[in-house]
Design a protein around this motif. Structure first.
Motif, PDB file in Angstrom:
ATOM      1  N   PHE A 175      -3.748 -10.580 -56.939  1.00 31.42           N
ATOM      2  CA  PHE A 175      -3.411  -9.246 -56.429  1.00 31.42           C
ATOM      3  C   PHE A 175      -2.645  -9.360 -55.115  1.00 31.42           C
ATOM      4  CE2 PHE A 175      -4.672  -5.952 -53.379  1.00 31.42           C
ATOM      5  CZ  PHE A 175      -4.106  -4.839 -53.979  1.00 31.42           C
ATOM      6  N   PHE A 176      -3.175 -10.159 -54.180  1.00 33.67           N
ATOM      7  CA  PHE A 176      -2.492 -10.307 -52.897  1.00 33.67           C
ATOM      8  C   PHE A 176      -1.177 -11.066 -53.045  1.00 33.67           C
ATOM      9  CE2 PHE A 176      -6.793  -9.513 -51.205  1.00 33.67           C
ATOM     10  CZ  PHE A 176      -6.490  -8.482 -50.340  1.00 33.67           C
ATOM     11  N   GLU A 177      -1.118 -11.962 -54.010  1.00 32.68           N
ATOM     12  CA  GLU A 177       0.128 -12.688 -54.245  1.00 32.68           C
ATOM     13  C   GLU A 177       1.226 -11.732 -54.716  1.00 32.68           C
ATOM     14  OE1 GLU A 177      -0.008 -15.671 -57.325  1.00 32.68           O
ATOM     15  OE2 GLU A 177       1.074 -17.080 -56.054  1.00 32.68           O
ATOM     16  N   VAL A 178       0.868 -10.854 -55.658  1.00 33.98           N
ATOM     17  CA  VAL A 178       1.838  -9.856 -56.145  1.00 33.98           C
ATOM     18  C   VAL A 178       2.172  -8.862 -55.036  1.00 33.98           C
ATOM     19  CG1 VAL A 178       2.202  -8.004 -57.818  1.00 33.98           C
ATOM     20  CG2 VAL A 178       1.089 -10.123 -58.530  1.00 33.98           C
ATOM     21  N   LEU A 179       1.158  -8.458 -54.259  1.00 31.05           N
ATOM     22  CA  LEU A 179       1.412  -7.549 -53.148  1.00 31.05           C
ATOM     23  C   LEU A 179       2.367  -8.171 -52.142  1.00 31.05           C
ATOM     24  CD1 LEU A 179       0.659  -4.855 -51.778  1.00 31.05           C
ATOM     25  CD2 LEU A 179      -1.215  -6.079 -50.643  1.00 31.05           C
ATOM     26  N   ASN A 180       2.228  -9.467 -51.923  1.00 30.57           N
ATOM     27  CA  ASN A 180       3.146 -10.158 -51.021  1.00 30.57           C
ATOM     28  C   ASN A 180       4.569 -10.157 -51.565  1.00 30.57           C
ATOM     29  OD1 ASN A 180       3.687 -12.147 -48.730  1.00 30.57           O
ATOM     30  ND2 ASN A 180       4.298 -13.346 -50.520  1.00 30.57           N
ATOM     31  N   GLU A 181       4.722 -10.373 -52.864  1.00 32.88           N
ATOM     32  CA  GLU A 181       6.054 -10.351 -53.469  1.00 32.88           C
ATOM     33  C   GLU A 181       6.687  -8.963 -53.347  1.00 32.88           C
ATOM     34  OE1 GLU A 181       7.854 -12.770 -54.648  1.00 32.88           O
ATOM     35  OE2 GLU A 181       6.316 -14.268 -54.186  1.00 32.88           O
ATOM     36  N   ILE A 182       5.876  -7.916 -53.544  1.00 29.24           N
ATOM     37  CA  ILE A 182       6.401  -6.552 -53.409  1.00 29.24           C
ATOM     38  C   ILE A 182       6.844  -6.298 -51.974  1.00 29.24           C
ATOM     39  CG2 ILE A 182       5.788  -4.114 -53.533  1.00 29.24           C
ATOM     40  CD1 ILE A 182       3.869  -4.832 -55.808  1.00 29.24           C
ATOM     41  N   THR A 183       6.003  -6.710 -51.025  1.00 27.08           N
ATOM     42  CA  THR A 183       6.342  -6.508 -49.617  1.00 27.08           C
ATOM     43  C   THR A 183       7.602  -7.266 -49.239  1.00 27.08           C
ATOM     44  OG1 THR A 183       3.990  -6.263 -49.134  1.00 27.08           O
ATOM     45  CG2 THR A 183       5.454  -6.650 -47.273  1.00 27.08           C
ATOM     46  N   MET A 184       7.719  -8.508 -49.700  1.00 25.42           N
ATOM     47  CA  MET A 184       8.911  -9.293 -49.384  1.00 25.42           C
ATOM     48  C   MET A 184      10.157  -8.683 -50.001  1.00 25.42           C
ATOM     49  SD  MET A 184       7.932 -11.540 -47.335  1.00 25.42           S
ATOM     50  CE  MET A 184       9.509 -12.382 -47.255  1.00 25.42           C
ATOM     51  N   GLY A 185      10.032  -8.086 -51.184  1.00 27.53           N
ATOM     52  CA  GLY A 185      11.176  -7.394 -51.773  1.00 27.53           C
ATOM     53  C   GLY A 185      11.616  -6.211 -50.930  1.00 27.53           C
ATOM     54  N   MET A 186      10.652  -5.479 -50.390  1.00 35.90           N
ATOM     55  CA  MET A 186      10.994  -4.366 -49.501  1.00 35.90           C
ATOM     56  C   MET A 186      11.634  -4.874 -48.215  1.00 35.90           C
ATOM     57  SD  MET A 186       7.467  -2.221 -50.108  1.00 35.90           S
ATOM     58  CE  MET A 186       7.874  -0.934 -48.938  1.00 35.90           C
ATOM     59  N   VAL A 187      11.113  -6.003 -47.707  1.00 35.99           N
ATOM     60  CA  VAL A 187      11.680  -6.569 -46.481  1.00 35.99           C
ATOM     61  C   VAL A 187      13.129  -7.009 -46.706  1.00 35.99           C
ATOM     62  CG1 VAL A 187      11.507  -8.509 -44.882  1.00 35.99           C
ATOM     63  CG2 VAL A 187       9.463  -7.235 -45.524  1.00 35.99           C
ATOM     64  N   ARG A 188      13.408  -7.580 -47.875  1.00 38.07           N
ATOM     65  CA  ARG A 188      14.788  -8.019 -48.163  1.00 38.07           C
ATOM     66  C   ARG A 188      15.754  -6.831 -48.140  1.00 38.07           C
ATOM     67  NH1 ARG A 188      11.995 -10.839 -52.370  1.00 38.07           N
ATOM     68  NH2 ARG A 188      11.645 -13.037 -51.804  1.00 38.07           N
ATOM     69  N   ILE A 189      15.289  -5.694 -48.661  1.00 42.67           N
ATOM     70  CA  ILE A 189      16.148  -4.503 -48.638  1.00 42.67           C
ATOM     71  C   ILE A 189      16.405  -4.068 -47.199  1.00 42.67           C
ATOM     72  CG2 ILE A 189      16.300  -2.071 -49.301  1.00 42.67           C
ATOM     73  CD1 ILE A 189      14.646  -2.742 -51.762  1.00 42.67           C
ATOM     74  N   VAL A 190      15.345  -4.078 -46.393  1.00 42.00           N
ATOM     75  CA  VAL A 190      15.493  -3.673 -44.996  1.00 42.00           C
ATOM     76  C   VAL A 190      16.403  -4.638 -44.248  1.00 42.00           C
ATOM     77  CG1 VAL A 190      14.234  -3.307 -42.838  1.00 42.00           C
ATOM     78  CG2 VAL A 190      13.271  -2.512 -44.998  1.00 42.00           C
ATOM     79  N   MET A 191      16.311  -5.936 -44.578  1.00 42.54           N
ATOM     80  CA  MET A 191      17.098  -6.939 -43.870  1.00 42.54           C
ATOM     81  C   MET A 191      18.592  -6.728 -44.047  1.00 42.54           C
ATOM     82  SD  MET A 191      15.160  -8.821 -42.082  1.00 42.54           S
ATOM     83  CE  MET A 191      16.293 -10.136 -41.678  1.00 42.54           C
ATOM     84  N   TRP A 192      19.003  -6.134 -45.174  1.00 45.80           N
ATOM     85  CA  TRP A 192      20.429  -5.870 -45.371  1.00 45.80           C
ATOM     86  C   TRP A 192      20.945  -4.848 -44.363  1.00 45.80           C
ATOM     87  CZ3 TRP A 192      23.826  -8.608 -47.965  1.00 45.80           C
ATOM     88  CH2 TRP A 192      23.388  -9.444 -48.989  1.00 45.80           C
ATOM     89  N   PHE A 193      20.060  -3.965 -43.909  1.00 49.02           N
ATOM     90  CA  PHE A 193      20.458  -2.935 -42.952  1.00 49.02           C
ATOM     91  C   PHE A 193      20.067  -3.294 -41.518  1.00 49.02           C
ATOM     92  CE2 PHE A 193      19.803  -0.858 -47.034  1.00 49.02           C
ATOM     93  CZ  PHE A 193      20.972  -0.129 -47.178  1.00 49.02           C
ATOM     94  N   SER A 194      19.371  -4.428 -41.338  1.00 52.71           N
ATOM     95  CA  SER A 194      18.885  -4.774 -39.998  1.00 52.71           C
ATOM     96  C   SER A 194      20.005  -5.004 -38.985  1.00 52.71           C
ATOM     97  CB  SER A 194      17.971  -6.000 -40.077  1.00 52.71           C
ATOM     98  OG  SER A 194      18.678  -7.119 -40.569  1.00 52.71           O
ATOM     99  N   PRO A 195      21.150  -5.631 -39.342  1.00 54.00           N
ATOM    100  CA  PRO A 195      22.194  -5.786 -38.309  1.00 54.00           C
ATOM    101  C   PRO A 195      22.662  -4.458 -37.728  1.00 54.00           C
ATOM    102  CG  PRO A 195      22.640  -7.239 -40.158  1.00 54.00           C
ATOM    103  CD  PRO A 195      21.521  -6.342 -40.584  1.00 54.00           C
ATOM    104  N   LEU A 196      22.887  -3.464 -38.600  1.00 49.38           N
ATOM    105  CA  LEU A 196      23.307  -2.148 -38.115  1.00 49.38           C
ATOM    106  C   LEU A 196      22.201  -1.478 -37.308  1.00 49.38           C
ATOM    107  CD1 LEU A 196      25.407   0.115 -38.063  1.00 49.38           C
ATOM    108  CD2 LEU A 196      24.445   0.949 -40.230  1.00 49.38           C
ATOM    109  N   GLY A 197      20.961  -1.603 -37.783  1.00 47.29           N
ATOM    110  CA  GLY A 197      19.844  -0.991 -37.079  1.00 47.29           C
ATOM    111  C   GLY A 197      19.614  -1.613 -35.708  1.00 47.29           C
TER     112      GLY A 197
END
Length: 432
Positions: A175-197
């Motif tokens: 469960f925590f392993e899958v939760l970590n994968e979901i969180t990392m996927g969300m982080v990757r999306i945010v990272m694309w916008f992090s330079p502008l932010g």
């Protein structure tokens, strides 16, 4: 590994890494309180306290630390922490007010009222405020903010209990392993916008500063404090420990891992540098395969001396900028949190900033000053990684000295892993 020596090696490794982390935290505290980078160019806040404030004692701070380590429940630890607050109350002597009313002593001799309450009235209606004297009463209260100490202790115990469950705990682990994968996927999306932010945050912060020259000066003082701490840890303290324990030249180890240090400087990640670190230790320093492939991966995971220094210097620097006085309890909590967090920090770029933001929220410090530091973290992060990798290799060299002085770790194939791996590869290719 040989089961007879694995326990000793593991105990020595953990003890060494924890000890160097504690030393790094002490170095960070010493430098930031001596240099005071956040007070340069600004007026220091006054340490004088009014008569309406009573500071908690050392015993109260210790009790608060223990109570925060073991919160009532994990939900409350996520939103609040406990601390001791002294409330001013008034003590009223009935006998002084009216001797004929001394018969009330058998029932009660005093009346209390809080300093911010309405004047106390005696049962017969007479006002006794003229004969009152103040006392201070300790009360345990809650303040908003993350109790990071309680959460870290809870997660450590939770992980230990989960590990003991074995196969039955696989469901929770998955469960925590899958939760970590979901969180990392969300982080990757945010990272694309992090330079502008990040650019927008830094631009807004610069435009809101009236004294730009003073801000730049204090920022450079902060960078100088961090670099000094990393230099002292990696060039003075770690080599001195190696010299005292082995009576050998510590810089011989540093010369043998130049390739790994340059890789750490370029990648800003101990995990990415790990294969190069293992190769340098085995080929250049002649460290046995058993030791290098046991100590170095653990070091890349829990040995974060550079991050520990940065995690204590940054909150104190921001507190100095904000004019916030840190109590002994705050310093003890920050030191303990930095020790646990540096051990649990991920060996990837930028992970320290997220941890420091959590520290700032738990201590009630503003997080807006962190955005300027974020702009310089790409440089400081590489220096932190170099410090971490250097400490890992020193630990491996120490273990080689104490447990395998002849440089042999068993069969020749173990000391020549590439030859063994190539033989296995040729066998598989021939089979295919």
């Amino acid at each position: 590994m040989d089961t007879r020596s694995s326990g000793k090696i593991g105990l020595f490794t953990i003890a060494y890494y924890v000890s160097t982390t504690v030393i790094a935290i002490l170095v960070g505290f010493a430098l930031v309180f001596i240099i005071k980078p956040g007070l340069h160019g600004t007026l220091a806040s006054s340490d004088t306290q009014s008569d309406d404030f009573h500071a908690p004692s050392t015993v109260d701070m210790f009790h608060d630390l223990i109570k925060n380590l073991f919160p009532d429940n994990i939900v409350s630890a996520a939103i609040q922490s406990t601390y001791t607050l002294y409330v001013k109350e008034e003590f009223i002597d009935v006998e002084k007010e009216s001797p004929e009313k001394s018969m009330h002593q058998n029932v009660t001799n005093t009346f209390y009222r809080e300093s911010n309450s309405t004047p106390l009235v005696e049962p017969d209606g007479g006002n006794t405020t003229d004969q009152s004297s103040s006392i201070w009463t300790a009360k345990a209260v809650y303040k908003p903010g993350l109790n990071i100490l309680g959460i870290l202790v809870y997660c450590a115990v939770f992980g230990a209990m989960l590990g003991k469950l074995g196969h039955k705990g696989r469901v929770v682990f998955k469960f925590f392993e899958v939760l970590n994968e979901i969180t990392m996927g969300m982080v990757r999306i945010v990272m694309w916008f992090s330079p502008l932010g990040i650019l927008s945050l830094i631009t807004g912060k610069i435009l809101s500063v009236s004294d730009l020259a003073g801000m730049v000066y204090r920022l450079w003082m902060f960078i100088a404090t961090c670099i000094t701490g990393l230099f002292v840890q990696s060039v003075v303290i770690i080599p001195l420990i190696y010299l005292i324990l082995t009576r050998k030249n510590p810089f011989r180890v540093s010369l043998g891992i130049v390739h790994a240090l340059l890789t750490a400087l370029g990648t800003d990640s101990s995990a990415v540098t790990l294969p190069v670190t293992i190769e340098c230790c085995e080929k250049n320093l002649k460290i046995g395969r058993t030791i290098s492939r046991f100590v170095l991966p653990i070091g890349a995971t829990i040995n974060m001396d550079g991050a520990a220094i940065f995690q204590v210097v940054t909150p104190v620097y921001i507190a100095q900028l904000s004019g916030v006085h840190l109590s002994i309890l705050d310093i003890l909590a920050l030191g303990l949190s930095a020790t646990l967090a540096s051990i649990g920090a991920a060996a990837v770029p930028g992970s320290v900033i997220a941890i420091i933001m959590t520290f700032l929220m738990s201590m009630g410090l503003p997080t807006n000053e962190l955005y300027i530091i974020l702009a310089m973290d790409w440089f400081l992060g590489r220096l932190r990684t170099v410090t971490n990798v250097n400490g890992d290799c020193m630990a491996a060299a120490l273990l080689q000295h104490f447990f395998n002085q002849d440089g042999n770790n068993g069969p020749t194939s173990e000391n020549n892993p590439l030859r063994e791996d190539e033989g296995q590869l040729e066998t598989i290719q021939s089979f295919v």
